[in-house]
Design a protein around this motif. Structure first.
Motif, PDB file in Angstrom:
ATOM      1  N   ARG A   1     -55.101 100.197  33.748  1.00 47.56           N
ATOM      2  CA  ARG A   1     -54.458 100.664  35.142  1.00 47.56           C
ATOM      3  C   ARG A   1     -54.117 102.279  35.105  1.00 47.56           C
ATOM      4  NH1 ARG A   1     -53.760 100.946  39.300  1.00 47.56           N
ATOM      5  NH2 ARG A   1     -52.017 100.068  40.258  1.00 47.56           N
ATOM      6  N   VAL A   2     -53.767 102.761  33.656  1.00 49.59           N
ATOM      7  CA  VAL A   2     -53.649 104.105  33.780  1.00 49.59           C
ATOM      8  C   VAL A   2     -54.785 104.803  32.920  1.00 49.59           C
ATOM      9  CG1 VAL A   2     -51.977 105.796  32.482  1.00 49.59           C
ATOM     10  CG2 VAL A   2     -51.134 103.691  33.179  1.00 49.59           C
ATOM     11  N   GLY A   3     -55.556 104.144  32.453  1.00 43.64           N
ATOM     12  CA  GLY A   3     -56.793 104.533  31.717  1.00 43.64           C
ATOM     13  C   GLY A   3     -56.451 105.306  30.323  1.00 43.64           C
ATOM     14  N   ILE A   4     -55.786 104.656  29.482  1.00 40.57           N
ATOM     15  CA  ILE A   4     -55.409 105.074  28.127  1.00 40.57           C
ATOM     16  C   ILE A   4     -55.609 103.901  27.287  1.00 40.57           C
ATOM     17  CG2 ILE A   4     -53.813 106.487  29.128  1.00 40.57           C
ATOM     18  CD1 ILE A   4     -51.587 104.419  28.391  1.00 40.57           C
ATOM     19  N   GLY A   5     -55.451 104.041  25.917  1.00 47.62           N
ATOM     20  CA  GLY A   5     -55.759 103.019  25.063  1.00 47.62           C
ATOM     21  C   GLY A   5     -54.353 102.177  25.008  1.00 47.62           C
ATOM     22  N   ARG A   6     -54.541 100.842  24.293  1.00 46.41           N
ATOM     23  CA  ARG A   6     -53.346 100.019  24.169  1.00 46.41           C
ATOM     24  C   ARG A   6     -52.328 100.319  23.293  1.00 46.41           C
ATOM     25  NH1 ARG A   6     -52.019  95.278  21.313  1.00 46.41           N
ATOM     26  NH2 ARG A   6     -51.635  93.638  22.570  1.00 46.41           N
ATOM     27  N   ALA A   7     -52.870 101.271  22.310  1.00 45.81           N
ATOM     28  CA  ALA A   7     -51.724 101.665  21.399  1.00 45.81           C
ATOM     29  C   ALA A   7     -50.564 102.452  22.293  1.00 45.81           C
ATOM     30  CB  ALA A   7     -52.267 102.364  20.407  1.00 45.81           C
ATOM     31  N   ALA A   8     -51.088 103.221  23.165  1.00 47.26           N
ATOM     32  CA  ALA A   8     -49.956 103.953  23.898  1.00 47.26           C
ATOM     33  C   ALA A   8     -49.039 103.188  24.754  1.00 47.26           C
ATOM     34  CB  ALA A   8     -50.555 104.785  24.818  1.00 47.26           C
ATOM     35  N   VAL A   9     -49.519 101.919  25.115  1.00 50.19           N
ATOM     36  CA  VAL A   9     -48.886 101.107  26.072  1.00 50.19           C
ATOM     37  C   VAL A   9     -47.646 100.448  25.086  1.00 50.19           C
ATOM     38  CG1 VAL A   9     -48.652  99.056  27.542  1.00 50.19           C
ATOM     39  CG2 VAL A   9     -50.637 100.760  27.314  1.00 50.19           C
ATOM     40  N   VAL A  10     -48.238  99.993  23.748  1.00 47.56           N
ATOM     41  CA  VAL A  10     -47.182  99.466  22.788  1.00 47.56           C
ATOM     42  C   VAL A  10     -46.071 100.647  22.516  1.00 47.56           C
ATOM     43  CG1 VAL A  10     -47.016  98.639  20.333  1.00 47.56           C
ATOM     44  CG2 VAL A  10     -49.048  98.224  21.836  1.00 47.56           C
ATOM     45  N   ASN A  11     -46.306 101.807  22.425  1.00 50.82           N
ATOM     46  CA  ASN A  11     -45.549 102.911  22.056  1.00 50.82           C
ATOM     47  C   ASN A  11     -44.429 102.973  23.410  1.00 50.82           C
ATOM     48  OD1 ASN A  11     -46.345 103.507  19.668  1.00 50.82           O
ATOM     49  ND2 ASN A  11     -47.693 105.048  20.515  1.00 50.82           N
ATOM     50  N   TRP A  12     -44.959 102.829  24.905  1.00 51.85           N
ATOM     51  CA  TRP A  12     -44.176 102.725  25.684  1.00 51.85           C
ATOM     52  C   TRP A  12     -43.206 101.535  25.755  1.00 51.85           C
ATOM     53  CZ3 TRP A  12     -48.201 103.327  30.242  1.00 51.85           C
ATOM     54  CH2 TRP A  12     -48.706 104.819  30.174  1.00 51.85           C
ATOM     55  N   ARG A  13     -43.537 100.585  25.238  1.00 53.13           N
ATOM     56  CA  ARG A  13     -42.554  99.287  25.175  1.00 53.13           C
ATOM     57  C   ARG A  13     -41.690  99.520  24.133  1.00 53.13           C
ATOM     58  NH1 ARG A  13     -44.432  93.181  23.330  1.00 53.13           N
ATOM     59  NH2 ARG A  13     -42.440  92.172  24.337  1.00 53.13           N
ATOM     60  N   ARG A  14     -41.930 100.346  23.397  1.00 45.78           N
ATOM     61  CA  ARG A  14     -40.755 100.571  22.398  1.00 45.78           C
ATOM     62  C   ARG A  14     -39.745 101.684  22.459  1.00 45.78           C
ATOM     63  NH1 ARG A  14     -44.937 100.986  16.981  1.00 45.78           N
ATOM     64  NH2 ARG A  14     -45.727  98.749  17.040  1.00 45.78           N
ATOM     65  N   GLN A  15     -40.181 102.607  23.243  1.00 46.12           N
ATOM     66  CA  GLN A  15     -39.588 103.792  23.812  1.00 46.12           C
ATOM     67  C   GLN A  15     -38.821 103.702  25.006  1.00 46.12           C
ATOM     68  OE1 GLN A  15     -42.332 106.765  24.094  1.00 46.12           O
ATOM     69  NE2 GLN A  15     -43.034 106.798  21.625  1.00 46.12           N
ATOM     70  N   HIS A  16     -39.093 102.675  26.020  1.00 43.41           N
ATOM     71  CA  HIS A  16     -38.465 102.585  26.925  1.00 43.41           C
ATOM     72  C   HIS A  16     -37.820 101.341  27.152  1.00 43.41           C
ATOM     73  CE1 HIS A  16     -40.379 106.323  29.057  1.00 43.41           C
ATOM     74  NE2 HIS A  16     -41.371 105.998  28.427  1.00 43.41           N
ATOM     75  N   ASP A  17     -36.287 101.582  27.595  1.00 43.31           N
ATOM     76  CA  ASP A  17     -35.607 100.093  27.583  1.00 43.31           C
ATOM     77  C   ASP A  17     -35.888  99.332  28.934  1.00 43.31           C
ATOM     78  OD1 ASP A  17     -34.553 100.968  25.064  1.00 43.31           O
ATOM     79  OD2 ASP A  17     -32.927 102.122  25.966  1.00 43.31           O
ATOM     80  N   ASP A  18     -36.323  99.971  29.839  1.00 39.45           N
ATOM     81  CA  ASP A  18     -36.570  99.277  31.012  1.00 39.45           C
ATOM     82  C   ASP A  18     -38.068  98.849  31.090  1.00 39.45           C
ATOM     83  OD1 ASP A  18     -37.607 101.847  31.501  1.00 39.45           O
ATOM     84  OD2 ASP A  18     -37.085 102.208  33.076  1.00 39.45           O
ATOM     85  N   PHE A  19     -38.890  99.159  30.130  1.00 33.05           N
ATOM     86  CA  PHE A  19     -40.136  98.355  30.090  1.00 33.05           C
ATOM     87  C   PHE A  19     -40.103  96.914  30.551  1.00 33.05           C
ATOM     88  CE2 PHE A  19     -44.291  96.673  28.439  1.00 33.05           C
ATOM     89  CZ  PHE A  19     -45.092  97.729  28.944  1.00 33.05           C
ATOM     90  N   PRO A  20     -40.980  96.273  31.258  1.00 33.72           N
ATOM     91  CA  PRO A  20     -40.660  95.030  32.013  1.00 33.72           C
ATOM     92  C   PRO A  20     -40.800  93.949  30.678  1.00 33.72           C
ATOM     93  CG  PRO A  20     -42.600  96.278  33.135  1.00 33.72           C
ATOM     94  CD  PRO A  20     -41.982  97.020  32.166  1.00 33.72           C
TER      95      PRO A  20
END
Length: 211
Positions: free
Chosen positions: A9-28
């Protein structure tokens, strides 16, 4: 939806999404009882709402991306294709989409495969496998191209040579067929049948001989 959905959806790699999940407490949060620890599943509406709230995507109307397609090459060789697209390609067809960059095809350069697209089963023989070096983030573009096999057709009824010559001779300039004259098939001097005109009409041809 998997983490790969966020990446596409964003046009990035999966590794970046894994980092979002670790960094953001409000990640779904992952859907309970679905997916695995390595590949959790998420609600699509919650995923889009989170991406929109964090400015990762815009609120403009968009086309819902197609679901991933699992390409089965047989013998245990499968790959999940993101954003699959089936389009005409020259005299054949092309199925293209994004696959994980770590996937290496064992079927090269041609392979048979099956997959499901829009609820329909697609079976292809001897498709050309082309794994591009470019893609989106950690995704590479996989392109499968093939030509449909020609369907056997029944041979046209064969005409003899006389019929071919008659068809060519008795056709006018506008390719409209003309009815050929009725030639006698036996003795040209025989008496005509009832209602049939003789070609010679009873006349004598050639010089008259005075014996």
């Amino acid at each position: 939806m998997t983490l790969s959905y966020f990446a596409c959806r964003v046009g990035i790699g999966r590794a970046a999404v894994v980092n979002w999940r670790r960094q953001h407490d409000d990640f779904p949060a992952a859907v309970e009882g679905a997916g695995t620890e390595e590949s959790p599943l998420f609600d699509r509406e919650e995923a889009d709402a989170w991406l929109l709230a964090h400015g990762k995507i815009s609120n403009e109307p968009r086309t819902v991306p197609p679901p991933p397609a699992v390409i089965d090459f047989g013998e245990g060789c499968t790959v999940e294709m993101q954003l699959p697209s089936l389009d005409p390609y020259g005299r054949g067809y092309m199925l293209g989409g994004y696959v994980d960059q770590e996937w290496e095809p064992r079927c090269w350069p041609h392979a048979d495969f099956t997959t499901d697209l829009a609820g329909e089963r697609l079976t292809v023989e001897q498709a050309h496998v082309d794994l591009k070096g470019y893609g989106i983030g950690t995704w590479r573009y996989l392109r499968l191209t093939w030509r449909p096999r020609p369907q056997p057709t029944a041979p046209a009824p064969r005409r003899d040579r006389a019929e071919d010559e008659a068809a060519d001779f008795y056709t006018d300039a506008d390719d409209e067929p003309r009815t050929p004259p009725r030639y006698p098939r036996t003795d040209p001097y025989a008496a005509p049948a009832d209602g049939e005109a003789s070609l010679y009409d009873g006349r004598t041809h050639g010089p008259a001989l005075d014996w």
